[in-house]
Motif scaffolding. Structure first.
Motif, PDB file in Angstrom:
ATOM      1  N   THR A   1       0.828  -1.199   0.000  1.00  0.00           N
ATOM      2  CA  THR A   1       0.000   0.000   0.000  1.00  0.00           C
ATOM      3  C   THR A   1       0.864   1.251   0.000  1.00  0.00           C
ATOM      4  O   THR A   1       0.594   2.212  -0.729  1.00  0.00           O
ATOM      5  CB  THR A   1      -0.938   0.004   1.222  1.00  0.00           C
ATOM      6  OG1 THR A   1      -1.690  -1.205   1.227  1.00  0.00           O
ATOM      7  CG2 THR A   1      -1.885   1.176   1.183  1.00  0.00           C
TER       8      THR A   1
ATOM      9  N   ALA B   1       1.271   4.067  -3.017  1.00  0.00           N
ATOM     10  CA  ALA B   1       1.005   5.477  -2.757  1.00  0.00           C
ATOM     11  C   ALA B   1       2.175   6.354  -3.190  1.00  0.00           C
ATOM     12  O   ALA B   1       1.965   7.467  -3.676  1.00  0.00           O
ATOM     13  CB  ALA B   1       0.704   5.695  -1.281  1.00  0.00           C
TER      14      ALA B   1
ATOM     15  N   ARG C   1      -4.456  -3.137  -3.003  1.00  0.00           N
ATOM     16  CA  ARG C   1      -5.899  -2.821  -3.030  1.00  0.00           C
ATOM     17  C   ARG C   1      -6.557  -3.133  -1.688  1.00  0.00           C
ATOM     18  O   ARG C   1      -7.405  -2.382  -1.210  1.00  0.00           O
ATOM     19  CB  ARG C   1      -6.596  -3.619  -4.126  1.00  0.00           C
ATOM     20  CG  ARG C   1      -6.330  -3.111  -5.480  1.00  0.00           C
ATOM     21  CD  ARG C   1      -6.761  -1.711  -5.587  1.00  0.00           C
ATOM     22  NE  ARG C   1      -7.776  -1.608  -6.595  1.00  0.00           N
ATOM     23  CZ  ARG C   1      -8.179  -0.472  -7.095  1.00  0.00           C
ATOM     24  NH1 ARG C   1      -7.666   0.641  -6.659  1.00  0.00           N
ATOM     25  NH2 ARG C   1      -9.087  -0.445  -8.001  1.00  0.00           N
TER      26      ARG C   1
ATOM     27  N   GLU D   1      -5.680  -0.377   0.654  1.00  0.00           N
ATOM     28  CA  GLU D   1      -6.384   0.878   0.376  1.00  0.00           C
ATOM     29  C   GLU D   1      -7.843   0.808   0.807  1.00  0.00           C
ATOM     30  O   GLU D   1      -8.354   1.732   1.438  1.00  0.00           O
ATOM     31  CB  GLU D   1      -6.332   1.185  -1.118  1.00  0.00           C
ATOM     32  CG  GLU D   1      -4.977   1.586  -1.608  1.00  0.00           C
ATOM     33  CD  GLU D   1      -4.942   1.699  -3.113  1.00  0.00           C
ATOM     34  OE1 GLU D   1      -5.956   1.389  -3.766  1.00  0.00           O
ATOM     35  OE2 GLU D   1      -3.884   2.094  -3.632  1.00  0.00           O
TER      36      GLU D   1
ATOM     37  N   SER E   1      -8.321  -0.068   4.851  1.00  0.00           N
ATOM     38  CA  SER E   1      -7.269   0.532   5.671  1.00  0.00           C
ATOM     39  C   SER E   1      -7.620   0.654   7.151  1.00  0.00           C
ATOM     40  O   SER E   1      -6.740   0.440   7.995  1.00  0.00           O
ATOM     41  CB  SER E   1      -6.854   1.882   5.101  1.00  0.00           C
ATOM     42  OG  SER E   1      -7.933   2.771   5.050  1.00  0.00           O
TER      43      SER E   1
END
Length: 72
Positions: A22, A26, A48, A51, A54
């Motif tokens: 993640t 980012a 995924r 994200e 989270s």
């Protein structure tokens, strides 16, 4: 004992991979996004999960951190 045979260690490794993927997505989206299919696509899927889930991943990391601190 390896992480594959110890359930708590396996969960820790999975959480760390989710958090790492993640963060990598980012900061450098092209690194993870170009491998959406195939064997390396698992890192895209971990990103995924990190994200979209989270808050749950964060709670799991905090719980795992407390568990490791209290275990030692």
């Amino acid at each position: 004992m390896t992480a594959l045979f110890n359930f708590e260690s396996l969960l820790l490794v999975i959480l760390l991979v989710i958090c790492t993927c993640t963060y990598a997505r980012a900061t450098a989206p092209g690194l993870i996004d170009r491998n959406k299919e195939g064997f390396l696509g698992i890192f895209f899927k971990f990103a995924r999960i990190g994200e979209r889930l989270s808050p749950y991943v964060a709670v799991a990391c905090v719980v795992m951190g407390f568990r490791i601190m209290l275990k030692a």
